[in-house]
Each structure stands twice: as C-alpha cells, then as structure tokens.
Write a protein that holds these residues in place. Structure first.
Motif, PDB file in Angstrom:
ATOM      1  N   ASP A 198      48.793  32.508  31.561  1.00  0.00           N
ATOM      2  CA  ASP A 198      47.176  33.046  31.544  1.00  0.00           C
ATOM      3  C   ASP A 198      46.569  32.445  32.789  1.00  0.00           C
ATOM      4  O   ASP A 198      45.839  33.131  33.541  1.00  0.00           O
ATOM      5  N   ARG A 199      46.780  31.107  32.870  1.00  0.00           N
ATOM      6  CA  ARG A 199      45.907  30.168  33.768  1.00  0.00           C
ATOM      7  C   ARG A 199      46.223  30.520  34.950  1.00  0.00           C
ATOM      8  O   ARG A 199      45.700  30.588  36.226  1.00  0.00           O
ATOM      9  N   ILE A 200      47.525  30.764  35.427  1.00  0.00           N
ATOM     10  CA  ILE A 200      48.240  31.278  36.648  1.00  0.00           C
ATOM     11  C   ILE A 200      47.903  32.682  37.056  1.00  0.00           C
ATOM     12  O   ILE A 200      47.775  32.600  38.202  1.00  0.00           O
ATOM     13  N   ALA A 201      47.938  33.428  36.072  1.00  0.00           N
ATOM     14  CA  ALA A 201      47.967  35.005  36.265  1.00  0.00           C
ATOM     15  C   ALA A 201      46.713  35.275  37.244  1.00  0.00           C
ATOM     16  O   ALA A 201      45.473  34.904  36.943  1.00  0.00           O
ATOM     17  N   LEU A 202      46.767  36.245  38.139  1.00  0.00           N
ATOM     18  CA  LEU A 202      45.763  36.926  39.185  1.00  0.00           C
ATOM     19  C   LEU A 202      46.111  38.396  38.728  1.00  0.00           C
ATOM     20  O   LEU A 202      47.066  38.980  38.733  1.00  0.00           O
ATOM     21  N   ASN A 203      44.836  39.125  38.962  1.00  0.00           N
ATOM     22  CA  ASN A 203      44.763  40.506  38.593  1.00  0.00           C
ATOM     23  C   ASN A 203      43.511  41.028  39.359  1.00  0.00           C
ATOM     24  O   ASN A 203      43.060  40.145  40.014  1.00  0.00           O
ATOM     25  N   ASP A 204      43.387  42.432  39.473  1.00  0.00           N
ATOM     26  CA  ASP A 204      42.393  42.874  40.386  1.00  0.00           C
ATOM     27  C   ASP A 204      41.130  42.164  40.040  1.00  0.00           C
ATOM     28  O   ASP A 204      40.177  41.677  41.133  1.00  0.00           O
ATOM     29  N   LYS A 205      40.565  41.968  38.794  1.00  0.00           N
ATOM     30  CA  LYS A 205      39.468  41.191  38.387  1.00  0.00           C
ATOM     31  C   LYS A 205      39.366  40.041  38.893  1.00  0.00           C
ATOM     32  O   LYS A 205      38.319  39.644  39.429  1.00  0.00           O
ATOM     33  N   ARG A 206      40.313  39.042  38.739  1.00  0.00           N
ATOM     34  CA  ARG A 206      40.342  37.863  39.150  1.00  0.00           C
ATOM     35  C   ARG A 206      40.119  37.759  40.440  1.00  0.00           C
ATOM     36  O   ARG A 206      39.497  36.867  41.067  1.00  0.00           O
ATOM     37  N   VAL A 207      40.889  38.504  41.475  1.00  0.00           N
ATOM     38  CA  VAL A 207      40.762  38.398  42.825  1.00  0.00           C
ATOM     39  C   VAL A 207      39.474  38.836  42.998  1.00  0.00           C
ATOM     40  O   VAL A 207      38.787  37.984  44.214  1.00  0.00           O
ATOM     41  N   GLU A 208      38.764  39.779  42.636  1.00  0.00           N
ATOM     42  CA  GLU A 208      37.536  40.226  43.044  1.00  0.00           C
ATOM     43  C   GLU A 208      36.391  39.098  42.381  1.00  0.00           C
ATOM     44  O   GLU A 208      35.407  38.924  43.232  1.00  0.00           O
ATOM     45  N   ASP A 209      36.602  38.346  41.475  1.00  0.00           N
ATOM     46  CA  ASP A 209      35.813  37.169  40.992  1.00  0.00           C
ATOM     47  C   ASP A 209      35.927  35.832  42.169  1.00  0.00           C
ATOM     48  O   ASP A 209      34.871  35.488  42.178  1.00  0.00           O
ATOM     49  N   MET A 210      37.159  36.029  42.903  1.00  0.00           N
ATOM     50  CA  MET A 210      37.293  34.948  43.688  1.00  0.00           C
ATOM     51  C   MET A 210      36.559  35.336  44.934  1.00  0.00           C
ATOM     52  O   MET A 210      35.767  34.627  45.227  1.00  0.00           O
TER      53      MET A 210
END
Length: 426
Positions: free
Chosen positions: A77-89
């Motif tokens: 879970d800590r490693i995973a990226l998704n659309d939301k996490r990329v947008e958050d970055m």
C-alpha cells in the motif's frame, strides 16, 4: 551539468562522485530566485499530470517485484501509486510553490551601541541526503522541499520502489535541465546495493544533513554509522487518550480514523488509552466499528472484561508500532496514568486527547512531551501537508532546531550579517 550513470568502478567512487556533483549543484540551488523556483515546481507538477500513465506503469513494475518478494499488504500500500496519489503529488508541488521562500528571510535584526547593524538571515543547509523505504511520494516531497529551500538533495530510496522513485526524480531533473540548472540539484541513487548508503554516510565534507525515513532498524543503522548530522524519528507509537468527560460518538469517530484511515503510516494510532469511568460504554461502540474494518484488538485485563473477544496484550504490545490493523487498548484510572503510560512506552511522535474538559486538555498538552499533541482530533493530521507546509521532508522527534513534521524552515540554517560604517574594535 554532469550526470552519474552508476558505471564507476566501486560503490565508494560512485558515492563520492554523486556527493561531489550534489555539492557543486548546491551552490547554484542556493541562488535560484523564488520566482524561478516556483516556476520549476509548477512545471514539474504539470509534467506529473502529463506523465501519470508513465508513473503508474513504472509503479506497476515495483508492485510486481514486491509481490514476488513477499512484501506485506501494508508495504505494498505504501508503494502503490494511482490516479489520485499522482494528482496529490502534483497538488503538493503547487502547494510548495505557493509557500513563502525561507531563503534570505530575516529572523531577527538589531543595532548595537557602537552603530553595528546585525541581522540573522536564513540560508540553505547545502546538501541533504534522504534515505527512505517504500513510499514513492517521499521522492517528490523531498525533492520539492529541498529545491524550494535552496538545497540540493540525494535520494536513496529502497529497491522495492526503485522504478517509481527514478521516474519521479527524472521528471524533476528534466525540468531543471530545461531551465538551464544542474540536474544534480536532484540526484536519485541508482545503485540498489545497500553498501552505497554506508559509503554516503562517510562523506561529511560534501553532505550536510541526513534524514532517514523508514523502519526503526534502518534509522538506527543510519544513526550508528553516520559521520553526518542525522534528524530522525525511530518509530511512531502514537496514542489516543479518551478521557472520562467525552462525547462518545466523537471519540469513536476520532479513534477509528486514527487507527483505520491509513494504518500503514507512522502517524496512525497504535495504542488507545481509555478512562475507566467510560470504558464500559465506549469500548463496545468502538469495537463494533473496528471489527467491521478487520482490526484486531489486543487488550489489558480490564479491556478484556468488557471486550471478551479481544486478544490479551503483552508488555511488548505497548511498545509496538504495528503499521497495520492491530490496536492495543488499555483502561486507565486517570489522565495521570495515561500520561505515565505515554512517557514509558511512547516514541515522542504524536499523541491525542479526546475530552470536553478544558483543564484536562490543557494539562495533557503541557505535560505530554511529544513533537505533536492533538486535542479532540485524530493523530492522522500530524503531517507536513496537513500543517500547511505543502509537504514534509520527514518527522523529527529530536529536540533540536527541527521537531515534528519538517517543512521548509527545517531545511535552513542561518548566518549573521553585520553592517558597519568603519567601526573598529578596541
């Protein structure tokens, strides 16, 4: 604008070369104007959005490796990226761009009787080495904060997120090159051998500060081996104390959020302390929510009288940072006993009190010596982005110039500027 390819003859040579290039780049980083730094950050955010598919594709490679090597669900879970996490970055980069630039800020100014004018002015630290595990967003956060604070950064992520970290760092480096600045302001360590960390930790002439982010064993190893100053927190054994004067519904919501909203992170609650006067009413309400979310409860003897299905808690459970859906629960006689428990078992990270009694809350805030103390809210807010820092470089439980979530100010030092008009010392 030289780049290191990782083809040098030894890990020691490789470490010395990237440190040297980072040191050279730090002189230019220190003198980039606020407007240009903000432009670079905004351009990087745009490239994150445009490159979302590429970032997720590289992240899939890391997740596949993690599954093959048996990483836990919490680490995946800590490693995973998704659309939301990329947008958050990307949003985090834009938030950092909006923050005031600390470099050159005057912390204090005064005039001496002899006419000398003295100013205490913020300056970058120089070269920051970040050693971390799992979370690719650490690459983005640390690169952004180091750039904005005028530092260069060396990023040594774990092999479990190698492709994600490199892809993120390469976006920064590409934007730096296009703006005619050294790409080595942001340097990913491309060697996955752990010995490269040992070599970097020797290079006190080129590296000014080390910030390890990860498990306790990693952080203790860095502290033991480093010849460079280290800012760290060993673990996040965070507590929530539910007082006798409490709104039960609010207390349940806060406890569930603190434990279950994202249990794999360092600001998640690991131990719940409950006043004996409300335990019989509160714990069954809480347990119903926790059970539905798959959270195991390990309780003291008094807890298990109320929650008969709870697992007996051992002495080690009070020290534990589970980073998963396990919660230690203890019934206490008073706020004094709750604070004694925190002093003995806590990690000085984040503690919370839920109460309607303002005097009890004030006492808890005054006497609990952790880097963040929350009143009537969740420990999950102990975070640089949530504090308005745009992002965080890490969380410090040291009692030095930087404590708690570290933002831009924590990445600066200061110098004294003394202005005279011909004065001589007699």
């Amino acid at each position: 604008m030289a780049a290191v390819t990782g083809s040098l003859n030894s890990l020691a040579d490789y470490a010395r070369e990237i440190a040297r290039l980072s040191r050279e780049a730090s002189y230019e980083a220190a003198n980039i104007s606020s407007a240009v730094k903000n432009k670079i950050l905004k351009q990087t955010a745009a490239k994150f959005r445009a490159g979302k598919a590429m970032l997720i594709r590289e992240n899939v490679r890391d997740l596949a490796y993690g599954k093959e090597t048996g990483l836990s669900p919490a680490l995946l879970d800590r490693i995973a990226l998704n659309d939301k996490r990329v947008e958050d970055m990307a949003a985090s980069l834009e938030a950092v761009a909006k923050l005031p630039d600390p470099v050159g800020g005057v912390m204090a100014r005064w005039k001496r009787p002899n006419g000398l004018k003295i100013s205490k002015v913020r300056v970058p630290l120089g070269v920051i080495l970040i050693i971390y595990e799992a979370r690719p967003n650490v690459t983005q956060e640390c690169a952004a904060l180091c750039l904005k604070s005028g530092n260069s950064v060396i990023l040594k992520g774990g092999r479990e997120a190698y492709h994600s970290n490199k892809a993120i760092a390469d976006i920064f480096r590409d934007v730096l090159r296009k703006n005619r600045f050294p790409e080595n302001i942001v340097t990913p360590v491309e060697k996955t051998d752990r010995q490269v960390v040992d070599e970097l930790l020797k290079l006190s002439d080129d590296i000014n500060l080390v910030i390890p982010r990860g498990g306790e064993s990693l952080i203790r190893k860095v502290v033991e081996q480093s010849r460079i100053p280290v800012i760290k927190h060993y673990k996040g054994n965070c507590h929530v104390y539910v007082d006798k004067a409490v709104d039960l519904k609010k207390a349940v919501s806060i406890a569930v959020n603190a434990k279950c909203q994202r249990p794999s992170v360092c600001n998640a609650m690991e131990t719940l302390l409950v006043h004996k006067n409300i335990a019989a009413k509160f714990l069954p309400l809480l347990y119903k929510k926790l059970e539905a979310l798959g959270c195991e409860v390990r309780g003291c003897a008094e807890t298990r009288k109320i929650l008969t299905h709870a697992t007996p808690a051992t002495e080690q459970d009070w020290y534990e940072e589970y980073l998963g859906l396990i919660l230690a629960v203890r019934v206490v006689d008073s706020v004094e006993e709750a604070m004694r428990h925190i002093r003995k078992y806590g990690s000085m990270h984040t503690e919370a009190i839920v109460t309607r009694d303002k005097k009890t809350a004030a006492r808890f805030v005054r006497e609990v010596d952790s880097s963040s103390v929350m009143v009537n809210t969740t420990t999950r807010f102990s975070d640089g982005f949530q504090y308005g820092f745009g992002a965080e470089i890490g969380i410090s439980t040291d009692k030095i110039h930087a404590r708690g979530p570290m933002g831009l100010d924590g990445l600066t030092s200061y110098k004294y500027v003394v202005e005279g008009n011909g004065q001589l010392r007699s």
